[in-house]
Motif scaffolding. Structure first.
Motif, PDB file in Angstrom:
ATOM      1  N   THR A   1     -12.053   1.145 -27.642  1.00 46.16           N
ATOM      2  CA  THR A   1     -12.812   0.015 -27.093  1.00 46.16           C
ATOM      3  C   THR A   1     -14.055  -0.260 -27.929  1.00 46.16           C
ATOM      4  OG1 THR A   1     -13.946   1.544 -25.596  1.00 46.16           O
ATOM      5  CG2 THR A   1     -12.035   0.385 -24.719  1.00 46.16           C
TER       6      THR A   1
ATOM      7  N   ILE B   1     -15.600  -5.312 -29.472  1.00 45.42           N
ATOM      8  CA  ILE B   1     -15.617  -6.061 -28.211  1.00 45.42           C
ATOM      9  C   ILE B   1     -15.920  -7.535 -28.447  1.00 45.42           C
ATOM     10  CG2 ILE B   1     -16.841  -6.289 -25.999  1.00 45.42           C
ATOM     11  CD1 ILE B   1     -17.316  -3.268 -26.087  1.00 45.42           C
TER      12      ILE B   1
ATOM     13  N   LEU C   1     -11.338  -4.761 -26.984  1.00 42.26           N
ATOM     14  CA  LEU C   1     -11.684  -4.997 -25.583  1.00 42.26           C
ATOM     15  C   LEU C   1     -12.294  -6.394 -25.454  1.00 42.26           C
ATOM     16  CD1 LEU C   1     -12.197  -4.039 -22.638  1.00 42.26           C
ATOM     17  CD2 LEU C   1     -14.371  -3.078 -23.445  1.00 42.26           C
TER      18      LEU C   1
END
Length: 264
Positions: free
Chosen positions: A9, A12, A70
């Motif tokens: 993740t 982003i 993400l």
């Protein structure tokens, strides 16, 4: 995937540039995440947040970068469903989350493969800093791996993490409306009453602060004081007379007083 098997993740994209996205984006950047891009339909808000995070922005959902891991969606509930399909098409293998308290996780179902909810339960205003170490995060994942990945994100930001189902989160949200939004409305009404009689709202602040402090130590029902708890009809009657020129406010006063007395 990382060595631990969790979804990565680190990269982003923020979808939305309002209060929640602004604070969450800042916290993610400060925690070492790479915010690749900000998307918002409004150029002014997209540009402002992107400038703050030192990243590019776009107002075209079809130009959202396709290589993030993400995608964090913080938009109005009413537009969430229409944002999801074109967003997921940009990178179908990524992890997608929304940050809404009132929307179910399954809004992603049938569109994304990996998805979830990352709900920070706090009131956000762009002009006020937020200490995320005090913010509870409620997470939900489409699978165990997704939930663990979101837990890691929330913990890295600094928040205390709870798992909650979509149904539980609905009740969290309505409880938050009572505890926060309705309470603040009471402050606004008090401010108006005081101002109309030449009194400053600041005289209320010690009372407001002590009321908030008490519920850190006592259940709210035990902390309740005032004429409505004991239903002092003499005081309540005088207050209603004072509000005779404002029937809606008088009605609100009476109904809340009755609710307090019934609960007590």
């Amino acid at each position: 995937m990382t060595a631990k098997g969790l979804l990565s993740t680190e990269k982003i994209v923020l979808v939305g540039a309002g209060n929640v996205a602004t604070h969450l984006g800042t916290a993610l950047r400060d925690a070492g995440y790479a915010v690749l891009q900000v998307f918002s339909r409004t150029e002014e808000s997209a540009s402002a947040l992107a400038g703050k995070l030192n990243c590019p922005y776009t107002t075209d959902i079809n130009q959202v970068v396709p290589d993030a891991e993400l995608y964090v969606v913080s938009v109005k509930d009413a537009v969430l469903a229409e944002v999801i399909p074109p967003l997921v098409r940009r990178n179908p293998k990524a992890l997608f989350v929304h940050t809404a308290g009132s929307m179910p996780m399954d809004v992603w179902k049938g569109e994304a493969v990996r998805y979830g909810v990352l709900y920070p339960m706090q009131t956000f205003s762009k002009s006020r800093a937020v200490d995320f170490s005090t913010v509870p995060f409620f997470i939900e994942g489409s699978g165990r791996e997704e939930a663990e990945a979101l837990k890691a994100v929330a913990e890295r930001i600094g928040g205390k993490v709870y798992e909650a189902t979509s149904e539980q989160r609905r009740y969290l949200h309505i409880a938050a409306v009572f505890a926060c939004n309705f309470t603040n409305h009471m402050y606004a009404l008090a401010h108006r009453l005081l101002d109309s009689h030449g009194l400053p709202f600041e005289v209320m602040l010690p009372l407001i602060d002590e009321t908030a402090r008490k519920v850190h130590e006592l259940p709210p029902l035990e902390a309740q004081t005032g004429p409505a708890r004991r239903y002092d009809e003499n005081v309540i009657g005088k207050h209603l007379e004072m509000l005779a020129d404002e029937p809606r406010l008088a009605e609100l006063y009476e109904k809340i007083s009755q609710s307090i007395h019934r609960l007590a």
